[in-house]
Design an enzyme around this catalytic site. Structure first.
Site, mmCIF file in Angstrom:
data_model
loop_
_atom_site.group_PDB
_atom_site.id
_atom_site.type_symbol
_atom_site.label_atom_id
_atom_site.label_comp_id
_atom_site.label_asym_id
_atom_site.label_seq_id
_atom_site.Cartn_x
_atom_site.Cartn_y
_atom_site.Cartn_z
ATOM 1 N N VAL A 54 1.207 4.435 1.286
ATOM 2 C CA VAL A 54 1.793 4.954 2.506
ATOM 3 C C VAL A 54 2.999 4.023 3.017
ATOM 4 O O VAL A 54 3.836 4.488 3.577
ATOM 5 C CB VAL A 54 0.686 5.278 3.542
ATOM 6 C CG1 VAL A 54 1.309 6.043 4.556
ATOM 7 C CG2 VAL A 54 -0.111 6.383 2.940
ATOM 8 N N CYS A 55 2.442 2.976 3.338
ATOM 9 C CA CYS A 55 3.614 1.972 4.009
ATOM 10 C C CYS A 55 4.509 1.883 3.218
ATOM 11 O O CYS A 55 5.744 2.068 3.822
ATOM 12 C CB CYS A 55 2.904 0.483 4.054
ATOM 13 S SG CYS A 55 1.662 0.499 4.732
ATOM 14 N N GLY A 56 4.512 2.067 1.834
ATOM 15 C CA GLY A 56 5.971 1.905 1.045
ATOM 16 C C GLY A 56 6.871 2.884 1.486
ATOM 17 O O GLY A 56 7.976 2.856 1.846
ATOM 18 N N SER B 88 0.760 -1.149 0.103
ATOM 19 C CA SER B 88 -0.211 0.115 0.013
ATOM 20 C C SER B 88 0.994 1.315 0.066
ATOM 21 O O SER B 88 2.018 1.080 0.647
ATOM 22 C CB SER B 88 -0.864 -0.052 1.270
ATOM 23 O OG SER B 88 -0.408 0.509 2.436
ATOM 24 N N LEU C 86 8.086 2.329 5.025
ATOM 25 C CA LEU C 86 9.191 1.515 5.380
ATOM 26 C C LEU C 86 10.520 2.066 4.431
ATOM 27 O O LEU C 86 11.555 1.653 4.711
ATOM 28 C CB LEU C 86 8.803 -0.057 4.672
ATOM 29 C CG LEU C 86 7.652 -0.376 5.610
ATOM 30 C CD1 LEU C 86 7.297 -1.873 5.182
ATOM 31 C CD2 LEU C 86 8.006 -0.473 7.161
#
Lengths: 185, 179
Positions: free
Chosen positions: A53-55, A51, A58
């Site tokens: 935002v997570c990308g 997804s 991280l």
């Protein structure tokens, strides 16, 4: 024990012993929290591989792996995605830290930390700093759509470990993204 | 709790366009290979044009090197160009050629801008400008940069819309009124 509640989610706060866990990090390896004892551990709970935002979140933490190491800290990502999904995601993003699969029973570890979202069936977006004795020293629950950045965790790490060998610029304020909740002693 | 604060504030070593007296300061943390920064590039130009003397603009490096393989050297190339006195020309060239940022191309841009291309090549090989880029990156992390581009208006992180130039201008003007 400290708890902070945001829209029904309550994450474990500073002073709480970090619940022990053993999760798969690859199809044939597991990681147990206690094996990291003696070093600070940064736990990054996030909703899902892939997804956007997570990308970003991280990717940012990935750039800081060497900075975290200068504090002697280990970085670990945790979501409910399975090991094969994690493997593909980590490869595609060149991640240099383990992603753990909180997959079966689904979300069990996230729930222990109060970092599970029942409606979505995913981990919440939450950060924990666990000290070398296994005690949570700082935690932060971010609104699910907001990348929390890394200033909070770096400040917490710096207060835990003291100044690092890294030539850090002047300290930023402790302010965090709007709507997030920082849990301090 | 609210957004981040630019840390450290702008200083002599920063790349700044515009006057110190301008009521508005816009700082971008960006990555030359990031497509969103590429999107922001003409928008920032437009905003600069609209605000003229009332705005000063500064750029700091925030290369996400694991996602963008050429971002680090592109940032170092801009910093080497700065040492040779042509930061903004290189900055613009890089954003205008986001898909052509390998070392050979970076050295060619240096030559085209009239810079010392062999110095550029050596600077990239030796990572001479890497500490400067890392310093920018760390300041970004400490300032609460969580992705690229991240903008700061008069020192405060701007979390609003920048993709729409008129919304961006409104936010800038609103800050100027309260400055």
């Amino acid at each position: 024990m400290t708890e902070t509640t945001v829209r029904g989610a309550a994450i474990l706060g500073a002073g709480t012993p970090a619940p022990e866990f053993t999760l798969r990090s690859t199809p044939d390896e597991t990681l147990s929290l206690h094996t990291l004892r003696g070093r600070p551990v940064i736990l990054v709970f996030y909703p899902a591989d892939w997804s956007p935002v997570c990308g970003d979140e991280l990717a940012l933490f990935n750039e800081l792996v060497s900075d975290f190491r200068e504090y002697g800290a280990e970085l670990v990502g945790i979501s409910v995605d399975g090991v094969w999904c994690h493997a593909a995601f980590a490869r595609s993003r060149n991640l240099h830290f383990p992603l753990l699969a909180d997959f079966e029973p689904k979300g069990a570890v996230s729930r222990l930390y109060g970092a599970y979202r029942d409606e979505e069936g995913t981990s919440a977006r939450a950060l924990f700093l666990v000290d070398g004795e296994g005690i949570i020293r700082w935690s932060y629950l971010s609104p699910v759509g907001v990348n929390p950045g890394a200033d909070g965790i770096l400040n917490a790490l710096e207060s835990l470990v003291g100044g690092s060998a890294a030539s850090q610029p002047a300290r930023a304020g402790r302010e965090m993204p709007a709507g997030g909740v920082e849990v301090r002693p | 709790m609210s957004g981040g604060q630019l840390t450290p504030p702008l200083a002599d070593g920063d790349h700044i366009l515009g006057s110190d007296d301008a009521p508005l300061t816009l700082v971008e943390y960006g990555d030359y290979e990031c497509p969103y920064c590429g999107m922001a590039y003409p928008i920032v130009k437009e905003v600069q044009q609209h605000l003229g003397d009332r705005l000063r603009f500064a750029f700091r490096n925030f290369p996400l090197t694991e996602s963008h393989p050429h971002a680090e050297h592109a940032a170092e190339a801009a910093e080497e160009a700065a040492v040779q006195g042509r930061f903004w020309e290189m900055h613009d060239t890089l954003f205008e050629h986001q898909r052509a940022l390998d070392d050979t191309q970076l050295v060619r841009y240096a030559a085209e801008l009239g810079l010392d291309a062999s110095e550029m090549e050596r600077a990239l090989d030796e990572g001479r400008r890497a500490p400067r880029v890392r310093r920018d990156f760390r300041s970004g992390v400490r300032s609460g940069v969580n992705g690229t581009p991240t903008f700061f208006i008069n020192g405060r992180r701007y979390d609003g819309d920048w993709t729409d130039p008129s919304a961006f201008l409104r936010a800038l003007r609103a800050t100027a009124e309260h400055a």
